[in-house]
Write a protein that holds these residues in place. Structure first.
Motif, PDB file in Angstrom:
ATOM      1  N   LEU A   1     -36.563  26.945  17.634  1.00 14.54           N
ATOM      2  CA  LEU A   1     -36.625  28.371  17.954  1.00 14.54           C
ATOM      3  C   LEU A   1     -35.677  28.611  19.119  1.00 14.54           C
ATOM      4  O   LEU A   1     -35.773  27.950  20.159  1.00 14.54           O
ATOM      5  CB  LEU A   1     -38.046  28.779  18.332  1.00 14.54           C
ATOM      6  CG  LEU A   1     -38.213  30.189  18.913  1.00 14.54           C
ATOM      7  CD1 LEU A   1     -37.807  31.244  17.911  1.00 14.54           C
ATOM      8  CD2 LEU A   1     -39.651  30.402  19.388  1.00 14.54           C
TER       9      LEU A   1
ATOM     10  N   ASP B   1     -32.783  34.114  10.668  1.00 12.19           N
ATOM     11  CA  ASP B   1     -33.845  34.916  11.264  1.00 12.19           C
ATOM     12  C   ASP B   1     -35.087  34.071  11.521  1.00 12.19           C
ATOM     13  O   ASP B   1     -35.440  33.188  10.720  1.00 12.19           O
ATOM     14  CB  ASP B   1     -34.230  36.068  10.333  1.00 12.19           C
ATOM     15  CG  ASP B   1     -33.346  37.287  10.505  1.00 12.19           C
ATOM     16  OD1 ASP B   1     -32.603  37.346  11.500  1.00 12.19           O
ATOM     17  OD2 ASP B   1     -33.405  38.178   9.634  1.00 12.19           O
ATOM     18  N   TYR B   2     -35.762  34.361  12.618  1.00 10.04           N
ATOM     19  CA  TYR B   2     -37.059  33.762  12.914  1.00 10.04           C
ATOM     20  C   TYR B   2     -38.142  34.698  12.407  1.00 10.04           C
ATOM     21  O   TYR B   2     -38.172  35.882  12.764  1.00 10.04           O
ATOM     22  CB  TYR B   2     -37.221  33.543  14.414  1.00 10.04           C
ATOM     23  CG  TYR B   2     -38.594  33.088  14.837  1.00 10.04           C
ATOM     24  CD1 TYR B   2     -39.087  31.846  14.447  1.00 10.04           C
ATOM     25  CD2 TYR B   2     -39.407  33.906  15.634  1.00 10.04           C
ATOM     26  CE1 TYR B   2     -40.348  31.421  14.843  1.00 10.04           C
ATOM     27  CE2 TYR B   2     -40.665  33.485  16.042  1.00 10.04           C
ATOM     28  CZ  TYR B   2     -41.131  32.242  15.642  1.00 10.04           C
ATOM     29  OH  TYR B   2     -42.377  31.824  16.030  1.00 10.04           O
TER      30      TYR B   2
ATOM     31  N   ARG C   1     -34.380  36.444  19.266  1.00 11.18           N
ATOM     32  CA  ARG C   1     -34.962  35.158  18.881  1.00 11.18           C
ATOM     33  C   ARG C   1     -34.528  34.849  17.455  1.00 11.18           C
ATOM     34  O   ARG C   1     -34.517  35.735  16.591  1.00 11.18           O
ATOM     35  CB  ARG C   1     -36.487  35.197  18.942  1.00 11.18           C
ATOM     36  CG  ARG C   1     -37.053  35.403  20.328  1.00 11.18           C
ATOM     37  CD  ARG C   1     -38.532  35.027  20.379  1.00 11.18           C
ATOM     38  NE  ARG C   1     -39.345  35.801  19.441  1.00 11.18           N
ATOM     39  CZ  ARG C   1     -40.622  35.534  19.161  1.00 11.18           C
ATOM     40  NH1 ARG C   1     -41.214  34.497  19.733  1.00 11.18           N
ATOM     41  NH2 ARG C   1     -41.294  36.282  18.322  1.00 11.18           N
ATOM     42  N   PHE C   2     -34.183  33.609  17.196  1.00 12.81           N
ATOM     43  CA  PHE C   2     -33.839  33.180  15.846  1.00 12.81           C
ATOM     44  C   PHE C   2     -34.031  31.665  15.749  1.00 12.81           C
ATOM     45  O   PHE C   2     -34.424  31.018  16.739  1.00 12.81           O
ATOM     46  CB  PHE C   2     -32.404  33.578  15.485  1.00 12.81           C
ATOM     47  CG  PHE C   2     -31.349  33.070  16.426  1.00 12.81           C
ATOM     48  CD1 PHE C   2     -30.716  31.856  16.209  1.00 12.81           C
ATOM     49  CD2 PHE C   2     -30.974  33.828  17.540  1.00 12.81           C
ATOM     50  CE1 PHE C   2     -29.747  31.389  17.079  1.00 12.81           C
ATOM     51  CE2 PHE C   2     -29.993  33.372  18.413  1.00 12.81           C
ATOM     52  CZ  PHE C   2     -29.380  32.147  18.183  1.00 12.81           C
ATOM     53  N   CYS C   3     -33.798  31.121  14.576  1.00  8.90           N
ATOM     54  CA  CYS C   3     -33.964  29.687  14.350  1.00  8.90           C
ATOM     55  C   CYS C   3     -32.618  29.023  14.125  1.00  8.90           C
ATOM     56  O   CYS C   3     -31.690  29.642  13.587  1.00  8.90           O
ATOM     57  CB  CYS C   3     -34.815  29.418  13.108  1.00  8.90           C
ATOM     58  SG  CYS C   3     -36.538  29.849  13.287  1.00  8.90           S
TER      59      CYS C   3
END
Length: 331
Positions: free
Chosen positions: A37, A101-102, A44-46
């Motif tokens: 993460l 996208d997270y 925030r994203f992965c």
């Protein structure tokens, strides 16, 4: 890969600013990749990076190029069905990672956890079957996909060898049937496969399913994806042997919804291949390189093993005989 190397890659992708404070937090749950993460001042994203050695007890190595295969699958499917997959935010093939996208777990629970808790929604199961069928149907006529997803080496290393061939090495008397399943699957090239359509890779969103982890993506046999998914319904029906009916209803919902989308080949032929693969995959989840972790009782393992052996020795032409067999258990 160090945190600084990841941050450098994200900076090259313009997902982080030079000198910006970036927080990386490892996410758990997978065995084949490192997933972090990423938190910046703006979002925030992965970020995901494939591992050369999977985190399982057996020696199971796989080419890290599968990271690029998954990114390509996400890119394509998002263009068709944007609600079905996370958005791909960037890819750095030199670093062997991509960003997406997270999807927060409080809003996107994992379907596997619902199923293990006894929460079986047949309408949701049907949506998964439809989604898989639509991907296969659209890909069957998309120009250039056979070359774009010629990932046979990846699929062999991640699926055919650790599941079917590894199981053949345990059950010598079934080796001809299992090897034939592997060879038939390998030479059947009809649609874009996901390769790991498992409830652990499916999130429950407000609008329906979200598919993840297409590391095994290749142009191949749609019967494998269908059998792989249906296998999970039977394994959970085995675990919940006091009340298997909801899982078998989900099995039926998936199969019916999926087969309704099939127009690229004869449905009966696809169902035949899927039913026979299902027998092999059932046995593989007991005696292959990736045994199912939640079947711990010997009686459950014996049931699956004996049932799978029966159908490998007596190959079915349809899915119904296997599904009906699961209703006969009484131990």
């Amino acid at each position: 890969m160090s945190d600084q190397s990841i941050i450098a890659a994200l900076t090259r992708l313009h997902l982080a600013q030079p000198g910006e404070t970036v927080t990386l937090t490892p996410l758990t749950g997978g065995v084949s990749s490192d997933i972090q993460l990423v938190e910046t001042s703006a979002r925030r994203f992965c970020v995901k990076r494939a591992l050369p050695q999977l985190k399982v007890a057996a020696v199971w190595e796989a080419p890290v190029e599968r990271n690029a295969a998954e990114a390509e699958w996400l890119r394509l499917v998002y263009g068709w069905l944007p609600n079905l997959v996370p958005a791909l935010l960037g890819e750095d093939r030199e670093a062997g990672l991509f960003a997406m996208d997270y999807l927060a777990p409080e809003d996107h629970p994992v379907w596997k956890q619902h199923l293990l808790a006894g929460q079986v929604d047949t309408a949701f199961a049907a949506l998964v079957g439809t989604a898989l069928g639509v991907i296969h149907r659209r890909s069957s006529t998309e120009p250039g996909l056979p070359a774009r997803f010629a990932n046979d080496v990846l699929f062999d290393a991640l699926r055919l060898d650790p599941y079917l061939r590894a199981t053949a090495r345990v059950h010598a008397d079934l080796a001809p049937a299992l090897i034939d399943l592997a060879e038939t699957t390998a030479r059947t090239k009809l649609v874009l496969m996901h390769g790991d359509v498992s409830p652990k890779n499916i999130l429950i969103a407000a609008h329906g399913p979200v598919l993840l982890d297409a590391e095994c993506a290749c142009f191949g046999d749609p019967a494998f994806d269908l059998a792989f998914l249906l296998n999970h319904m039977l394994l959970k029906a085995t675990l919940k042997r006091d009340n298997p009916a909801p899982y078998l209803a989900a099995f039926d919902a998936i199969a019916a919804a999926y087969l309704a989308e099939v127009d690229w080949e004869d449905r009966a032929g696809l169902e035949r291949r899927s039913a026979r693969l299902l027998a092999g995959l059932l046995l593989a989840r007991i005696d292959g390189k990736s045994p199912v972790e939640y079947l711990v009782e010997d009686t459950d393992k014996t049931w699956v093993r004996q049932s799978a052996r029966h159908f490998l020795l007596n190959p079915p032409d349809r899915l119904d005989p296997i599904r009906m067999h699961w209703m006969t258990r009484n131990d």
